[in-house]
Motif scaffolding. Structure first.
Motif, short mmCIF file in Angstrom:
data_model
loop_
_atom_site.label_atom_id
_atom_site.label_comp_id
_atom_site.label_asym_id
_atom_site.label_seq_id
_atom_site.Cartn_x
_atom_site.Cartn_y
_atom_site.Cartn_z
N GLN A 49 0.83 -1.20 0.00
CA GLN A 49 0.00 0.00 0.00
C GLN A 49 0.87 1.25 0.00
O GLN A 49 0.56 2.23 -0.69
CB GLN A 49 -0.92 0.01 1.22
N MET A 50 1.94 1.23 0.78
CA MET A 50 2.85 2.38 0.80
C MET A 50 3.45 2.61 -0.58
O MET A 50 3.56 3.75 -1.04
CB MET A 50 3.97 2.16 1.83
N LEU A 51 3.82 1.53 -1.25
CA LEU A 51 4.38 1.64 -2.60
C LEU A 51 3.34 2.24 -3.56
O LEU A 51 3.67 3.09 -4.38
CB LEU A 51 4.85 0.27 -3.09
N ASP A 52 2.10 1.81 -3.43
CA ASP A 52 1.04 2.34 -4.28
C ASP A 52 0.81 3.83 -4.02
O ASP A 52 0.60 4.60 -4.96
CB ASP A 52 -0.28 1.59 -4.06
N GLU A 53 0.83 4.22 -2.77
CA GLU A 53 0.61 5.63 -2.42
C GLU A 53 1.67 6.53 -3.04
O GLU A 53 1.40 7.69 -3.33
CB GLU A 53 0.60 5.81 -0.90
N HIS A 54 2.86 5.99 -3.23
CA HIS A 54 3.95 6.78 -3.80
C HIS A 54 4.16 6.48 -5.29
O HIS A 54 5.17 6.85 -5.86
CB HIS A 54 5.25 6.53 -3.02
N ASP A 55 3.19 5.78 -5.89
CA ASP A 55 3.24 5.44 -7.32
C ASP A 55 4.54 4.74 -7.70
O ASP A 55 5.12 5.02 -8.75
CB ASP A 55 3.02 6.69 -8.18
N SER A 56 4.98 3.85 -6.86
CA SER A 56 6.20 3.10 -7.13
C SER A 56 5.87 1.85 -7.96
O SER A 56 4.81 1.26 -7.81
CB SER A 56 6.86 2.65 -5.83
N CYS A 90 8.53 -7.78 0.42
CA CYS A 90 7.77 -6.53 0.33
C CYS A 90 8.49 -5.41 1.09
O CYS A 90 8.52 -4.27 0.64
CB CYS A 90 6.36 -6.71 0.86
N ARG A 91 9.07 -5.75 2.23
CA ARG A 91 9.81 -4.74 3.00
C ARG A 91 11.02 -4.26 2.21
O ARG A 91 11.32 -3.06 2.17
CB ARG A 91 10.25 -5.28 4.35
N LEU A 92 11.71 -5.18 1.57
CA LEU A 92 12.88 -4.80 0.77
C LEU A 92 12.48 -3.89 -0.40
O LEU A 92 13.17 -2.92 -0.70
CB LEU A 92 13.61 -6.03 0.26
N MET A 93 11.36 -4.21 -1.05
CA MET A 93 10.88 -3.36 -2.14
C MET A 93 10.54 -1.97 -1.63
O MET A 93 10.88 -0.96 -2.24
CB MET A 93 9.63 -3.97 -2.80
N ARG A 94 9.88 -1.92 -0.47
CA ARG A 94 9.53 -0.63 0.14
C ARG A 94 10.78 0.15 0.49
O ARG A 94 10.89 1.34 0.20
CB ARG A 94 8.65 -0.87 1.37
N ASP A 95 11.74 -0.52 1.12
CA ASP A 95 12.98 0.15 1.53
C ASP A 95 13.75 0.69 0.34
O ASP A 95 14.30 1.79 0.39
CB ASP A 95 13.87 -0.80 2.33
N LYS A 96 13.78 -0.08 -0.74
CA LYS A 96 14.50 0.36 -1.94
C LYS A 96 13.82 1.58 -2.57
O LYS A 96 14.47 2.54 -2.95
CB LYS A 96 14.56 -0.79 -2.96
N ALA A 97 12.50 1.55 -2.63
CA ALA A 97 11.76 2.67 -3.23
C ALA A 97 11.73 3.88 -2.31
O ALA A 97 11.68 5.02 -2.78
CB ALA A 97 10.33 2.23 -3.56
#
Length: 109
Positions: A49-56, A90-97
């Motif tokens: 959801q965080m990734l979506d909010e930031h259009d990642s 998912c955490r790694l994807m979030r951290d990278k973005a």
């Protein structure tokens, strides 16, 4: 995406991951395993959801069949490990973005 759109996008998934009273109050190992899996997947969905909010751009680490399999009984160590890995991915994807996100506060008049 706006927070409202993101909530709508993930609403059905979050509903599937809600821990019922019987699961919460269950004293068997299977109930504990299912709680663990649902909790890990709730965290993973939060990261997505965080990734979506930031259009990642990202790719969900599971497909529909794998997701259903993880929530199906019997629930054992293999499914627990898989949920743990998905959460970590998912955490790694979030951290990278996250490094590219702009956290400037909105200025008010």
């Amino acid at each position: 995406m706006t927070k409202e759109k993101v909530k709508k996008k993930w609403a059905s998934t979050r509903k599937l991951l809600e821990i019922t009273d019987s699961e919460y109050n269950g004293v068997t190992q299977e109930a504990a395993n299912l709680r663990f899996i649902k909790t890990k997947l709730q965290i993973a969905v939060y990261y997505l959801q965080m990734l979506d909010e930031h259009d990642s751009e990202y790719q969900v680490p599971w497909n529909k069949e794998q997701f259903k399999w993880a929530l199906r009984k019997p629930v054992g160590d293999k499914k627990k490990q898989q949920a743990k890995e998905w959460c970590h991915q998912c955490r790694l994807m979030r951290d990278k973005a996250c490094a590219t996100w702009n956290y400037e506060e909105v200025k008010t008049a």
